[in-house]
Scaffold this active site. Structure first.
Site, PDB file in Angstrom:
ATOM      1  N   LYS A   1       0.831  -1.215   0.000  1.00  0.00           N
ATOM      2  CA  LYS A   1       0.000   0.000   0.000  1.00  0.00           C
ATOM      3  C   LYS A   1       0.858   1.254   0.000  1.00  0.00           C
ATOM      4  O   LYS A   1       0.485   2.262  -0.595  1.00  0.00           O
ATOM      5  CB  LYS A   1      -0.999  -0.017   1.161  1.00  0.00           C
ATOM      6  CG  LYS A   1      -1.993  -1.149   0.999  1.00  0.00           C
ATOM      7  CD  LYS A   1      -3.393  -0.841   1.471  1.00  0.00           C
ATOM      8  CE  LYS A   1      -4.333  -1.903   0.910  1.00  0.00           C
ATOM      9  NZ  LYS A   1      -5.635  -1.971   1.489  1.00  0.00           N
TER      10      LYS A   1
ATOM     11  N   LYS B   1      -3.864 -11.088  -6.841  1.00  0.00           N
ATOM     12  CA  LYS B   1      -5.146 -11.383  -6.199  1.00  0.00           C
ATOM     13  C   LYS B   1      -6.232 -10.468  -6.752  1.00  0.00           C
ATOM     14  O   LYS B   1      -5.943  -9.345  -7.197  1.00  0.00           O
ATOM     15  CB  LYS B   1      -5.030 -11.291  -4.677  1.00  0.00           C
ATOM     16  CG  LYS B   1      -5.304  -9.939  -4.078  1.00  0.00           C
ATOM     17  CD  LYS B   1      -5.545  -9.981  -2.571  1.00  0.00           C
ATOM     18  CE  LYS B   1      -5.935  -8.571  -2.145  1.00  0.00           C
ATOM     19  NZ  LYS B   1      -6.359  -8.378  -0.799  1.00  0.00           N
TER      20      LYS B   1
ATOM     21  N   LYS C   1     -10.195  -5.150  -4.685  1.00  0.00           N
ATOM     22  CA  LYS C   1     -11.114  -4.010  -4.796  1.00  0.00           C
ATOM     23  C   LYS C   1     -10.491  -2.855  -5.529  1.00  0.00           C
ATOM     24  O   LYS C   1     -11.149  -2.093  -6.212  1.00  0.00           O
ATOM     25  CB  LYS C   1     -11.369  -3.478  -3.382  1.00  0.00           C
ATOM     26  CG  LYS C   1     -12.481  -4.071  -2.641  1.00  0.00           C
ATOM     27  CD  LYS C   1     -12.484  -3.394  -1.269  1.00  0.00           C
ATOM     28  CE  LYS C   1     -13.158  -4.258  -0.247  1.00  0.00           C
ATOM     29  NZ  LYS C   1     -12.776  -3.920   1.115  1.00  0.00           N
TER      30      LYS C   1
END
Ligand code: ATP
Ligand code: LTN
Length: 336
Positions: free
Chosen positions: A116, A198, A201
């Protein structure tokens, strides 16, 4: 364990936008059956979500939608405690204490933090780094035994165990050391466009992700465009056929068939047949959830009441744990 001798389950999802099929198959789908045997708390973790910039009005909307989605996915407010994290102040309060026994080096090593931080270079805030300590606080506040999550959360869970043990060693036995509950299949649903990443979102490529709100035509289109592997045989082989194995996993979880049975079903058929059948199976799962979510959202009073009662139940447990922690740490008790 709680006072009735039942094991405690805790889990949560961030209200950070559209919920994906990965979130559902890897996490939320597994929550419902646990309600029968365990004392379950399911939380909308809004405090976590602001570690990445959110638009306030959207965060409010996403929070209510996610709470409605939990119920639409079979979480019963009569059986489980369903609540919003920011409604229970003890989460942030316990985090402070746990922060003082967590090392900067431990947080620096977390894969999600590194990912992140790379993605949000302009906003590497302290909350982003502290995220796993807040997650440990969520779990430890309720004396949680089991935490059903996707594979990507294993590292955070390991840290929660380390923090629990460290506190217990330093101040005497207080916290239950939690265990993760990770699916054998579906713990990591991959992107439809890149089977090495993966399904997330925050993927910029909309075609890579199936959202729980997608209508049936969109689901069919995304699956039709999904990347596949070389050869034409439908076979489960994560190493050599990662894309097809991902589709087989989705098909198996949505249709209720085992992977072996699914492989048999598609013998002699190409990838097109697998994609079509997967679209049908996914839509059969999504449609009732979507209808139920809309029905629940239409009754705002009902949802508000569920969250109010959930927060009250959660807070009464959290208050006791925090008081105990404060006492052990050496804070003078407040006289009321
Ligand atoms: P983001 O991609 O923005 O980091 P996310 O999709 O990982 O968000 P979270 O709210 O962080 O969403 O995760 C909620 C739950 O869904 C967690 O238990 C996580 O392990 C699980 N999960 C997320 N993505 C997948 C996936 N692709 N496959 C299986 N489980 C997943
Ligand atoms: N970090 C989790 C969300 C989360 C969570 C928790 C999961 C926050 N607190 C406690 C289980 C238990 C994620 O899925 N990204």
């Amino acid at each position: 364990m709680n006072s009735n001798g039942k094991k405690v389950v805790f889990s949560g999802v961030q209200p950070t936008g559209k919920i994906t099929l990965g979130n559902y198959l890897g996490a939320i789908k597994n929550w419902q059956p646990l309600q029968e045997e365990y004392d379950c708390l399911y939380c909308v973790v809004d405090l976590h979500s602001i570690t990445v910039a959110q638009v306030p009005a959207e965060l409010r909307k996403n929070t209510m939608e996610l709470a409605a989605l939990y119920i639409a996915c079979g979480i019963s407010p009569d059986k489980s405690t369903l609540f919003v994290q920011s409604h229970v102040p003890q989460h942030a309060e316990l985090q402070w204490v746990l922060d003082t026994i967590t090392y900067v080096g431990e947080l620096n090593r977390m894969t999600q933090y590194k990912d992140k931080a790379r993605k949000h270079k302009d906003n590497i805030n302290m909350g982003l780094m502290n995220y796993p300590v807040l997650m440990a606080s969520d779990i430890l506040l309720y004396m949680t035994d089991l935490v059903p999550v996707g594979k990507d959360q294993k590292q955070h869970l390991e840290l929660a165990r380390t923090i629990a043990q460290r506190f217990n060693n330093r101040y005497s036995d207080t916290f239950v050391v939690p265990e993760g509950l990770v699916n054998k299949h579906g713990a990591k649903i991959m992107s439809l466009q890149d089977p090495s990443a993966k399904m997330s979102k925050s993927d910029e490529n909309e075609n890579a992700v199936i959202y729980l709100t997608d209508d049936s035509a969109t689901v069919a289109r995304k699956l039709k465009r999904a990347v596949t592997d070389s050869e034409t045989e439908v076979r489960y082989d994560v190493k050599n056929k990662p894309a097809v194995s991902n589709l087989l996993t989705i098909y198996s979880l949505c249709s209720g068939q085992s992977i072996a049975a699914a492989e048999k079903q598609f013998v002699g058929m190409g990838y097109g047949a697998l994609k079509e059948a997967t679209a049908q199976a996914v839509n059969q799962v999504l449609q009732p959830i979507q209808a139920e979510q809309q029905r629940i959202l239409a009754d705002k009073g009902y949802l508000e009441n569920v969250l109010k009662e959930g927060a009250q139940r959660a807070e009464s447990i959290a208050y006791k744990t925090l008081s105990k922690v404060y006492r052990k740490v050496g804070f003078v008790p407040r006289i009321r």
